[in-house]
Design a protein around this motif. Structure first.
Motif, PDB file in Angstrom:
ATOM      1  N   LEU A  16     -68.410   4.400   4.323  1.00 27.78           N
ATOM      2  CA  LEU A  16     -68.376   5.768   3.794  1.00 27.78           C
ATOM      3  C   LEU A  16     -68.125   5.776   2.293  1.00 27.78           C
ATOM      4  N   ARG A  17     -67.207   4.937   1.833  1.00 22.43           N
ATOM      5  CA  ARG A  17     -66.918   4.882   0.392  1.00 22.43           C
ATOM      6  C   ARG A  17     -68.145   4.420  -0.398  1.00 22.43           C
ATOM      7  N   GLY A  18     -68.865   3.454   0.155  1.00 21.94           N
ATOM      8  CA  GLY A  18     -70.099   3.003  -0.494  1.00 21.94           C
ATOM      9  C   GLY A  18     -71.143   4.101  -0.553  1.00 21.94           C
ATOM     10  N   LEU A  19     -71.327   4.825   0.561  1.00 22.10           N
ATOM     11  CA  LEU A  19     -72.280   5.939   0.585  1.00 22.10           C
ATOM     12  C   LEU A  19     -71.838   7.045  -0.369  1.00 22.10           C
ATOM     13  N   HIS A  20     -70.536   7.264  -0.434  1.00 21.55           N
ATOM     14  CA  HIS A  20     -69.991   8.280  -1.337  1.00 21.55           C
ATOM     15  C   HIS A  20     -70.316   7.928  -2.794  1.00 21.55           C
ATOM     16  N   MET A  21     -70.103   6.665  -3.157  1.00 17.69           N
ATOM     17  CA  MET A  21     -70.403   6.248  -4.537  1.00 17.69           C
ATOM     18  C   MET A  21     -71.902   6.320  -4.822  1.00 17.69           C
ATOM     19  N   ALA A  22     -72.741   5.986  -3.840  1.00 18.82           N
ATOM     20  CA  ALA A  22     -74.189   6.112  -4.022  1.00 18.82           C
ATOM     21  C   ALA A  22     -74.557   7.576  -4.276  1.00 18.82           C
ATOM     22  N   ALA A  23     -73.926   8.494  -3.546  1.00 18.30           N
ATOM     23  CA  ALA A  23     -74.189   9.925  -3.753  1.00 18.30           C
ATOM     24  C   ALA A  23     -73.752  10.370  -5.143  1.00 18.30           C
ATOM     25  N   VAL A  24     -72.639   9.824  -5.643  1.00 13.54           N
ATOM     26  CA  VAL A  24     -72.186  10.141  -7.003  1.00 13.54           C
ATOM     27  C   VAL A  24     -73.245   9.707  -8.013  1.00 13.54           C
ATOM     28  N   VAL A  25     -73.779   8.501  -7.832  1.00 10.17           N
ATOM     29  CA  VAL A  25     -74.799   7.980  -8.746  1.00 10.17           C
ATOM     30  C   VAL A  25     -76.057   8.843  -8.684  1.00 10.17           C
ATOM     31  N   VAL A  26     -76.500   9.189  -7.474  1.00 10.18           N
ATOM     32  CA  VAL A  26     -77.705  10.020  -7.323  1.00 10.18           C
ATOM     33  C   VAL A  26     -77.492  11.392  -7.951  1.00 10.18           C
ATOM     34  N   LEU A  27     -76.327  11.985  -7.727  1.00 15.14           N
ATOM     35  CA  LEU A  27     -76.054  13.291  -8.333  1.00 15.14           C
ATOM     36  C   LEU A  27     -76.043  13.191  -9.851  1.00 15.14           C
ATOM     37  N   GLY A  28     -75.391  12.171 -10.388  1.00 16.48           N
ATOM     38  CA  GLY A  28     -75.389  11.982 -11.840  1.00 16.48           C
ATOM     39  C   GLY A  28     -76.799  11.826 -12.382  1.00 16.48           C
ATOM     40  N   ALA A  29     -77.616  11.049 -11.669  1.00 11.60           N
ATOM     41  CA  ALA A  29     -79.012  10.872 -12.101  1.00 11.60           C
ATOM     42  C   ALA A  29     -79.757  12.200 -12.064  1.00 11.60           C
ATOM     43  N   ALA A  30     -79.555  12.970 -10.996  1.00 15.09           N
ATOM     44  CA  ALA A  30     -80.230  14.272 -10.882  1.00 15.09           C
ATOM     45  C   ALA A  30     -79.812  15.200 -12.016  1.00 15.09           C
TER      46      ALA A  30
END
Length: 120
Positions: A16-30
């Motif tokens: 979950l923490r890994g998926l959470h960090m991936a979502a942070v990166v995707v949101l930042g990119a967006a």
């Protein structure tokens, strides 16, 4: 009362923490203009953040009364605000990143400072 996560739950929390960090990166990119869905990234942040908070609370309910627990609750509320109000996403994103950075590097004395109620 402190509980220990079972091995499968511990690994689920790590995932979950890994998926959470991936979502942070995707949101930042967006937010920087990449052709990815900010809405889906916010939904992933809300989902993973909610489940991680639930696991952390099950493991150690008293953390909700400490600075770190209150900070997590505030971060989750800001994520839900991002989902509700697209115009605020960039400001809220950077507030969450800055707050998370401060708290993750704060001493344990600060993170575990009782905010609501007494230390148990």
């Amino acid at each position: 009362m402190n509980r220990k996560l079972s091995e499968p739950l511990r690994w689920a929390n790590i995932l979950l923490r890994g998926l959470h960090m991936a979502a942070v990166v995707v949101l930042g990119a967006a937010l920087l203009g990449a052709p990815v869905s900010a809405g889906r990234a916010v939904a992933a942040l809300a989902a993973t953040g909610t489940v991680m908070l639930a696991l952390d609370t099950w493991k150690r309910p008293s953390h909700l009364l400490e600075a770190s627990g209150v900070a997590l609750e505030i971060k989750l509320l800001l994520v839900f605000w991002m989902a509700w109000d697209e115009s605020m996403r960039t400001v809220l994103f950077w507030l969450i990143v800055a707050g998370s950075t401060l708290f993750s590097h704060a001493s344990s004395a600060v993170r575990h400072l009782p905010v609501l109620g007494r230390r148990q």
